[in-house]
Enzyme design. Structure first.
Site, PDB file in Angstrom:
ATOM      1  N   HIS A  88      14.575 -12.702 -11.876  1.00 50.41           N
ATOM      2  CA  HIS A  88      15.522 -12.100 -12.810  1.00 50.41           C
ATOM      3  C   HIS A  88      16.926 -12.665 -12.615  1.00 50.41           C
ATOM      4  O   HIS A  88      17.254 -13.214 -11.559  1.00 50.41           O
ATOM      5  CB  HIS A  88      15.528 -10.581 -12.628  1.00 50.41           C
ATOM      6  CG  HIS A  88      14.195  -9.939 -12.887  1.00 50.41           C
ATOM      7  ND1 HIS A  88      13.927  -9.198 -14.018  1.00 50.41           N
ATOM      8  CD2 HIS A  88      13.047  -9.951 -12.167  1.00 50.41           C
ATOM      9  CE1 HIS A  88      12.673  -8.773 -13.974  1.00 50.41           C
ATOM     10  NE2 HIS A  88      12.118  -9.215 -12.854  1.00 50.41           N
ATOM     11  N   ASP A 100      12.104  -9.725  -5.269  1.00 43.70           N
ATOM     12  CA  ASP A 100      11.754  -9.018  -4.041  1.00 43.70           C
ATOM     13  C   ASP A 100      11.444 -10.090  -3.004  1.00 43.70           C
ATOM     14  O   ASP A 100      10.733 -11.061  -3.304  1.00 43.70           O
ATOM     15  CB  ASP A 100      10.487  -8.175  -4.239  1.00 43.70           C
ATOM     16  CG  ASP A 100      10.717  -6.945  -5.096  1.00 43.70           C
ATOM     17  OD1 ASP A 100      11.826  -6.783  -5.629  1.00 43.70           O
ATOM     18  OD2 ASP A 100       9.768  -6.153  -5.234  1.00 43.70           O
ATOM     19  N   SER A 131       6.531 -17.620  -3.141  1.00 42.42           N
ATOM     20  CA  SER A 131       7.242 -18.878  -2.919  1.00 42.42           C
ATOM     21  C   SER A 131       8.659 -18.582  -2.462  1.00 42.42           C
ATOM     22  O   SER A 131       8.896 -17.626  -1.735  1.00 42.42           O
ATOM     23  CB  SER A 131       7.232 -19.740  -4.175  1.00 42.42           C
ATOM     24  OG  SER A 131       7.662 -21.050  -3.859  1.00 42.42           O
TER      25      SER A 131
END
Length: 285
Positions: A141, A86, A240
């Site tokens: 992911h 995200d 980050s």
């Protein structure tokens, strides 16, 4: 003048030491009392987190929270790549002459990002840079199915990776601490660059129980392990940046994607044409 002052302040700040102190505080039992405040301040959707908010032992555990199994549906066909996180798309495009765009008027060499001057696999490929803010889900992911075969730890500074850092520190992503995951896919090589940042002192990866802090670049051959598209490969212990590098020169980004747009893990970001399909998982080639 303002840019010079900002650059000087960022350079002189003891980022690594401050990040270490904040990291320890985030893992302390006392930080548990701030979890609900943090969630409220950043308007985090508590209905999609893995467990009730009161069960998180400290802030760091909540930062790196998992989500419910159906919270991020994995979209698209095998040839379509999904967002691994995200976050906010800050840059994207073709890698021109081995160079990646950081911000307007600022670029950096892909080989410096990967700390591998002899590897030219990605110099004509594509890249996308995604910034994870403190409110975002911080797990990373696989964008496509692939076999992880190598990893590189690169020590460095911990400049902030928000607009302040990106617009004032030239070659920011080649200066910050980072962990690079290399994978072989049906469509060529893939690099997932996890960039550490101010207050972010820890990056975890699934294929290595503990990413060790070294004073020099450490390249590790990983026992080949296959991850399906959408499988978790690591996480940050705060917000980050993740940079994806696709070797495939024919990869194309989804038309709905643009710099400044927010994406969620599982959403389609681009596609490999069937004509670019290579030998499956030929990591040794």
């Amino acid at each position: 003048m303002k840019q010079r002052v900002a650059r000087l302040v960022l350079t002189l700040l003891p980022q690594n030491k401050i990040s270490s102190i904040v990291g320890k505080a985030g893992r302390s039992k006392l930080s548990k009392r701030y979890v609900k405040r943090y969630a409220k301040h950043y308007k985090i959707n508590l209905s999609e987190i893995e467990k009730p908010i009161h069960e998180y032992a400290h802030l760091t555990e909540f930062f790196s929270r998992k989500l419910k199994q159906d919270a991020r549906p994995i979209q698209g066909e095998d040839s379509e790549a999904i967002s691994p996180v995200d976050g906010l798309v800050t840059q994207m495009g073709r890698i021109e002459k081995g160079t990646i765009i950081q911000a307007k008027g600022i670029s950096y060499p892909v080989q410096k990002l990967l700390a591998d001057e002899g590897n030219a696999d990605f110099e004509s490929g594509h890249f996308i840079t995604i910034y994870l803010s403190p409110k975002d889900y911080h797990r990373i992911h696989m964008p496509v199915k692939g076999e992880v075969y190598s990893s590189t730890y690169i020590p460095g500074r911990l400049f902030p990776v928000n607009d302040i850092g990106v617009n004032h520190v030239k070659g920011l992503f080649t200066k910050n601490e980072r962990v690079v995951t290399f994978a072989e896919t049906d469509y060529g090589k893939l690099a997932i660059v996890k960039v550490g940042a101010f207050i972010v002192g820890s990056v975890k990866v699934k294929y290595d129980e503990k990413v060790r802090k070294w004073k020099k670049i450490m390249k590790t051959n990983v026992s080949p392990v296959t991850y399906e598209k959408g499988d978790e490969v690591g996480h940050f212990e705060f917000g980050s940046t993740v940079i994806l590098l696709f070797e495939d020169k024919d990869f194309s980004f989804d038309k709905s994607l643009a710099v400044g747009k927010s994406v969620r893990m599982g959403e389609i970001i681009g596609k490999h044409p069937a004509s670019s399909k290579q030998k499956k998982y030929s990591a040794s080639n």
